[in-house]
Design an enzyme around this catalytic site. Sequence first.
Site, short mmCIF file in Angstrom:
data_model
loop_
_atom_site.label_atom_id
_atom_site.label_comp_id
_atom_site.label_asym_id
_atom_site.label_seq_id
_atom_site.Cartn_x
_atom_site.Cartn_y
_atom_site.Cartn_z
N GLU A 40 84.19 30.92 66.66
CA GLU A 40 83.47 31.63 67.72
C GLU A 40 83.33 30.67 68.90
O GLU A 40 82.72 29.62 68.77
CB GLU A 40 82.09 32.05 67.22
CG GLU A 40 81.23 32.74 68.25
CD GLU A 40 79.83 33.04 67.72
OE1 GLU A 40 78.88 32.92 68.50
OE2 GLU A 40 79.68 33.39 66.53
N ARG A 44 79.17 29.57 76.88
CA ARG A 44 78.19 28.69 77.50
C ARG A 44 78.86 27.69 78.43
O ARG A 44 78.20 26.81 78.97
CB ARG A 44 77.40 27.93 76.44
CG ARG A 44 76.51 28.80 75.60
CD ARG A 44 75.62 27.94 74.75
NE ARG A 44 75.17 28.66 73.58
CZ ARG A 44 74.46 28.11 72.62
NH1 ARG A 44 74.14 26.84 72.68
NH2 ARG A 44 74.08 28.83 71.60
N THR A 68 77.77 34.12 72.35
CA THR A 68 76.77 34.02 73.41
C THR A 68 77.15 34.92 74.58
O THR A 68 76.97 34.57 75.75
CB THR A 68 76.55 32.56 73.86
OG1 THR A 68 76.54 31.70 72.73
CG2 THR A 68 75.21 32.41 74.58
N LYS A 128 74.12 39.77 63.49
CA LYS A 128 73.76 38.35 63.52
C LYS A 128 72.24 38.27 63.35
O LYS A 128 71.50 38.93 64.07
CB LYS A 128 74.18 37.77 64.88
CG LYS A 128 73.76 36.35 65.12
CD LYS A 128 74.26 35.91 66.50
CE LYS A 128 73.80 34.53 66.85
NZ LYS A 128 74.44 34.04 68.07
#
Length: 182
Positions: A40, A44, A68, A128
């Site tokens: 993953e 960011r 994210t 998640k």
Amino acid sequence: MDWLEAVERAGVIPVAMLESEEEAWFLAGALEEAGLPIIEVAFRTAAAAAVIRYLRRGWPALCVGAGTVLTPAQAEQAFQAGACFIVSPGLDEGLAARCQSLRIPWIPGVATPTEIMVALRLGLTVLKFFPAEAMGGTKTLSALMPLFPDVRFIPTGGITSRNLADYLKLPNVLACGGTWLG
């Protein structure tokens, strides 16, 4: 191998914040050597989409997801870069709609029964659990199990090599996400 098979096979999802293709090259080689079929790449860094594109071209067997992801625009970038799945820290119905229109699997972050119920209403059963340790970890996941028997969780946040086995013992845990691997 599709994203769900890759998640189940790995048991862990390395989460990486990569600044360049060079960093991605080193990490992809290590993942290949370790037999991990999935990563993953967190959105960011400004390089996230380029890194996903690079990994998809250079390692076609590697299931590369985007993490994210906070906005529909980021979901579009991840999709265009070739991401196999998208992960978010929270549950957002606008992001859900965009991922559904792109036909890309989306794994939203949830921490409460209310959020799980909203996710189920949206047709999502792989979620998640975030931030896992801060929200009660394995005790909370055990308490949620009888209430939501069809939900599989990917706990992330505070998972380490020391507590990984405790999470993976739970029947409602599909895999764990962790930055300690990326």
